[in-house]
Design a protein around this motif. Structure first.
Motif, PDB file in Angstrom:
ATOM      1  N   ALA A   6       0.821  -1.218   0.000  1.00  0.00           N
ATOM      2  CA  ALA A   6       0.000   0.000   0.000  1.00  0.00           C
ATOM      3  C   ALA A   6       0.853   1.266   0.000  1.00  0.00           C
ATOM      4  O   ALA A   6       0.446   2.291  -0.533  1.00  0.00           O
ATOM      5  N   ALA A   7       2.053   1.172   0.575  1.00  0.00           N
ATOM      6  CA  ALA A   7       2.956   2.318   0.616  1.00  0.00           C
ATOM      7  C   ALA A   7       3.770   2.446  -0.674  1.00  0.00           C
ATOM      8  O   ALA A   7       4.604   3.350  -0.802  1.00  0.00           O
ATOM      9  N   GLY A   8       3.548   1.555  -1.625  1.00  0.00           N
ATOM     10  CA  GLY A   8       4.285   1.592  -2.882  1.00  0.00           C
ATOM     11  C   GLY A   8       5.714   1.109  -2.751  1.00  0.00           C
ATOM     12  O   GLY A   8       6.574   1.470  -3.553  1.00  0.00           O
ATOM     13  N   LEU A   9       5.960   0.278  -1.735  1.00  0.00           N
ATOM     14  CA  LEU A   9       7.304  -0.224  -1.470  1.00  0.00           C
ATOM     15  C   LEU A   9       7.354  -1.720  -1.762  1.00  0.00           C
ATOM     16  O   LEU A   9       6.340  -2.342  -2.056  1.00  0.00           O
ATOM     17  N   ASN A  10       8.547  -2.299  -1.681  1.00  0.00           N
ATOM     18  CA  ASN A  10       8.747  -3.710  -1.999  1.00  0.00           C
ATOM     19  C   ASN A  10       9.224  -4.487  -0.784  1.00  0.00           C
ATOM     20  O   ASN A  10      10.101  -4.034  -0.052  1.00  0.00           O
TER      21      ASN A  10
END
Length: 142
Positions: free
Chosen positions: A135-139
């Motif tokens: 959701a935070a656009g992280l991996n």
């Protein structure tokens, strides 16, 4: 990106809680650490038990300390219980060898932080961590 912002950490927490609500889980506690193992953000839901902040930080911090998820640390504990048991006293946040601690990586697969979630089953904790990271656009580390 080489670090996690406070906004991203708060997004991870909000999305982790949302996933927990969607799944009908017990009250969760979520810690987000930076790459150096420093606490960036923490929240616990109403009704969470008192040791949950330490457990969440130990799942995330242990993952960062060993470079693998807390699930993999749990797998290690089966084969090398003495080694894993010896880590707690020397790790800044301790080590909890159960799923729910996930390393966050940048585009080059280098660690930029970790999430630790506790409160329900370890598998559910991990599912919420992965949802928060996405959701935070992280991996998440593979």
């Amino acid at each position: 990106m080489t670090r996690i912002s406070l906004d991203q950490a708060n997004t991870i927490i909000a999305a982790g809680f949302a996933k927990g609500s969607e799944l009908g889980l017990k009250p969760l506690s979520i810690a987000v650490l930076d790459a150096g193992g420093h606490l960036l953000a923490f929240q616990r839901q109403d009704g969470a038990s008192t040791l949950r902040p330490q457990i969440a930080c130990a799942k995330a911090g242990g993952a960062l300390s060993l470079g693998v998820s807390s699930r993999k640390i749990g797998d290690m504990a089966v084969d090398r219980p003495t080694f894993v048991a010896s880590l707690g006293p020397i790790a800044p946040h301790g080590v909890v060898p159960a799923a729910g601690g996930v390393i966050i990586v940048d585009d080059a697969d280098l660690p930029i932080g970790a999430v630790g979630i506790t409160g329900d089953t370890s598998d559910n904790d991990e599912a919420c961590a992965l949802a928060g990271i996405a959701a935070a656009g992280l991996n998440a580390q593979a």
